[in-house]
Write an enzyme that holds these catalytic residues in place. Structure first.
Site, mmCIF file in Angstrom:
data_model
loop_
_atom_site.group_PDB
_atom_site.id
_atom_site.type_symbol
_atom_site.label_atom_id
_atom_site.label_comp_id
_atom_site.label_asym_id
_atom_site.label_seq_id
_atom_site.Cartn_x
_atom_site.Cartn_y
_atom_site.Cartn_z
ATOM 1 N N SER A 102 -6.402 -1.786 -0.772
ATOM 2 C CA SER A 102 -5.916 -1.095 -1.977
ATOM 3 C C SER A 102 -6.987 -0.187 -2.611
ATOM 4 C CB SER A 102 -5.367 -2.106 -2.991
ATOM 5 O OG SER A 102 -6.257 -3.181 -3.187
ATOM 6 N N ASP A 119 -14.534 -12.338 -11.899
ATOM 7 C CA ASP A 119 -13.145 -12.782 -11.934
ATOM 8 C C ASP A 119 -12.248 -11.666 -12.480
ATOM 9 O OD1 ASP A 119 -10.842 -14.438 -12.035
ATOM 10 O OD2 ASP A 119 -11.241 -14.815 -14.140
ATOM 11 N N GLY A 120 -11.275 -11.266 -11.679
ATOM 12 C CA GLY A 120 -10.428 -10.131 -12.048
ATOM 13 C C GLY A 120 -9.569 -10.394 -13.272
ATOM 14 N N HIS A 166 0.821 -1.218 0.000
ATOM 15 C CA HIS A 166 0.000 0.000 0.000
ATOM 16 C C HIS A 166 0.856 1.270 0.000
ATOM 17 C CE1 HIS A 166 -3.376 -2.699 1.776
ATOM 18 N NE2 HIS A 166 -3.355 -2.741 0.460
ATOM 19 N N ASP A 184 -3.455 -8.619 -7.400
ATOM 20 C CA ASP A 184 -3.093 -9.005 -6.030
ATOM 21 C C ASP A 184 -3.896 -10.242 -5.620
ATOM 22 O OD1 ASP A 184 -2.276 -8.999 -3.378
ATOM 23 O OD2 ASP A 184 -3.574 -7.326 -2.802
ATOM 24 N N HIS A 190 -8.142 -7.874 -7.840
ATOM 25 C CA HIS A 190 -8.496 -8.664 -6.655
ATOM 26 C C HIS A 190 -8.609 -7.661 -5.498
ATOM 27 C CE1 HIS A 190 -6.693 -11.590 -9.377
ATOM 28 N NE2 HIS A 190 -7.212 -12.570 -8.667
ATOM 29 N N GLU A 211 -13.917 -8.057 -7.531
ATOM 30 C CA GLU A 211 -13.824 -8.946 -6.362
ATOM 31 C C GLU A 211 -14.786 -10.104 -6.594
ATOM 32 O OE1 GLU A 211 -12.005 -9.484 -3.470
ATOM 33 O OE2 GLU A 211 -13.396 -11.158 -3.357
HETATM 34 C C1 LIG Z 1 -5.001 -10.481 -1.267
HETATM 35 S S1 LIG Z 1 -6.726 -10.156 -1.274
HETATM 36 C C2 LIG Z 1 -6.822 -8.552 -1.959
HETATM 37 C C3 LIG Z 1 -6.320 -7.460 -1.088
HETATM 38 C C4 LIG Z 1 -6.471 -6.071 -1.677
HETATM 39 N N1 LIG Z 1 -5.935 -5.990 -3.031
HETATM 40 C C5 LIG Z 1 -5.772 -5.053 -0.807
HETATM 41 O O1 LIG Z 1 -4.566 -4.804 -1.000
HETATM 42 O O2 LIG Z 1 -6.420 -4.478 0.068
HETATM 43 C C6 LIG Z 1 -7.296 -11.135 -2.614
HETATM 44 C C7 LIG Z 1 -8.791 -11.009 -2.879
HETATM 45 O O3 LIG Z 1 -9.067 -11.622 -4.139
HETATM 46 C C8 LIG Z 1 -10.358 -12.225 -4.095
HETATM 47 N N2 LIG Z 1 -10.393 -13.178 -5.226
HETATM 48 C C9 LIG Z 1 -10.003 -14.477 -5.261
HETATM 49 N N3 LIG Z 1 -10.049 -14.953 -6.528
HETATM 50 C C10 LIG Z 1 -10.453 -13.910 -7.306
HETATM 51 C C11 LIG Z 1 -10.639 -13.734 -8.712
HETATM 52 N N4 LIG Z 1 -10.429 -14.745 -9.563
HETATM 53 N N5 LIG Z 1 -11.038 -12.527 -9.169
HETATM 54 C C12 LIG Z 1 -11.258 -11.499 -8.305
HETATM 55 N N6 LIG Z 1 -11.096 -11.593 -6.966
HETATM 56 C C13 LIG Z 1 -10.682 -12.776 -6.480
HETATM 57 C C14 LIG Z 1 -10.424 -12.798 -2.700
HETATM 58 O O4 LIG Z 1 -11.769 -12.987 -2.302
HETATM 59 C C15 LIG Z 1 -9.689 -11.710 -1.888
HETATM 60 O O5 LIG Z 1 -10.619 -10.774 -1.385
#
Ligand SMILES: C[S@@+](CC[C@H](N)C(=O)[O-])C[C@H]1O[C@@H](n2cnc3c(N)ncnc32)[C@H](O)[C@@H]1O
Length: 282
Positions: A102, A145-146, A18, A166, A41, A120
């Site tokens: 983030s 899906d990201g 961050h 991420d 993500h 998300e």
């Molecule tokens: C490491 S965390 C993200 C933290 C965030 N980027 C931050 O820095 O505050 C990963 C997130 O990705 C989500 N996630 C898992 N697979 C995903 C996908 N294929 N596409 C989008 N989100 C996904 C999870 O539910 C989780 O909330």
């Protein structure tokens, strides 16, 4: 999808990610043209450090709490300023009611003319993200899906901006999926900036990923690694970031910041280590 970032919010890896995210965006908004931030993500957006999850692990105590309390050398004031402003001060009880993920860090730094696209996949987290910051007119939350969304949203109409990838690293092939998604995105939008996060756990996998980045044909790739303890001694002790097309100032700023972060967040009796190097270019 078992990963819940609420257990880890504000830990050493979040601080590094961050702080550099806020710094990169601050650099990018120095130019007047609007930009797009894409978070593949995104997580919850905002985390309650008094929540059951955060209290159970207490990881933030060795992350943001140490960084906020440590005396800061004057030469790091500017580098840390946007991150610490986004976090805000702790309350009188030493607790933050909320720690920005983030999306909230970006929301804090960006201007009215900029836009945020946040993906998300977890339905509960996507709903929480919408509740937290979806009311901001600049923000679009996609409960999808990201990796797949990157195909649809790149290149953005603004033609400038940053993509943060991420993922939770729950799947054994996450490094491969990450690299493939990054290369697809870069092929669609070569002038975009990218920032990807990964754990320093499996040396062989990290080495293969770095070799993949170095040999990818992407022209400017900066690698940043921080180990706050022994990577073989249990809980995650290190995290990596790779930047594609980063600001020209980022390498020197990371080189100033990393030794301080290592000293402040290092685990007692364990070695710390940091690296900042170009994998491609410069
Ligand atoms: C490491 S965390 C993200 C933290 C965030 N980027 C931050 O820095 O505050 C990963 C997130 O990705 C989500 N996630 C898992 N697979 C995903 C996908 N294929 N596409 C989008 N989100 C996904 C999870 O539910 C989780 O909330």
């Amino acid at each position: 999808m078992n990963y819940r970032h609420a257990f880890h919010a504000g830990n050493f890896a979040d601080v590094l990610k961050h702080a550099l995210l806020a710094r990169v965006l601050t650099y990018m908004i120095a130019k007047p043209a609007p930009l797009r931030f894409v978070d593949t993500h995104a997580g919850l957006g905002v985390y309650d450090l008094a929540s059951d999850e955060a209290t159970r692990t207490g990881e933030w105590r060795d992350g943001i709490a140490r960084v906020a309390a440590a005396p800061r050398p004057p030469e790091l004031a500017e580098v840390l300023a946007p991150y610490l402003a986004a976090v805000g001060p702790a309350g009188a009880d030493g607790l933050w009611r909320c720690y920005p993920g983030s999306p909230a860090v970006a929301q804090w730094v960006l201007r009215p003319e900029d836009r945020l696209t946040l993906c998300e996949l977890h339905p509960d987290d996507a709903a929480a993200l919408k509740r937290e910051i979806g009311g901001d007119k600049r923000v679009r939350v996609m409960a999808s899906d990201g990796y797949a969304a990157l195909n649809a949203v790149l290149p953005p109409p603004e033609r400038r901006g940053l993509v943060l990838i991420d993922p939770p690293f729950e799947k054994t092939d996450e490094f491969d999926r990450l690299l493939a998604a990054l290369l697809r995105a870069h092929a669609k939008w070569p002038t975009g900036s990218y920032m990807v996060w990964y754990p320093l756990k499996n040396r062989a996998a990290v080495g293969r990923f770095a070799a993949g980045l170095a040999g990818s044909g992407m022209k400017r790739v900066l690698q940043v690694h921080l180990l706050v303890g022994d990577p073989d001694a249990g809980p995650l002790a290190g995290s990596g970031l790779a930047f594609v097309n980063p600001p020209y100032t980022l390498k020197a700023e990371a080189e100033a910041l990393l030794p301080w972060l290592a000293a402040v967040m290092g685990r007692p009796g364990q070695p710390t280590e940091w690296t900042v190097r170009w994998l491609a270019g410069e």
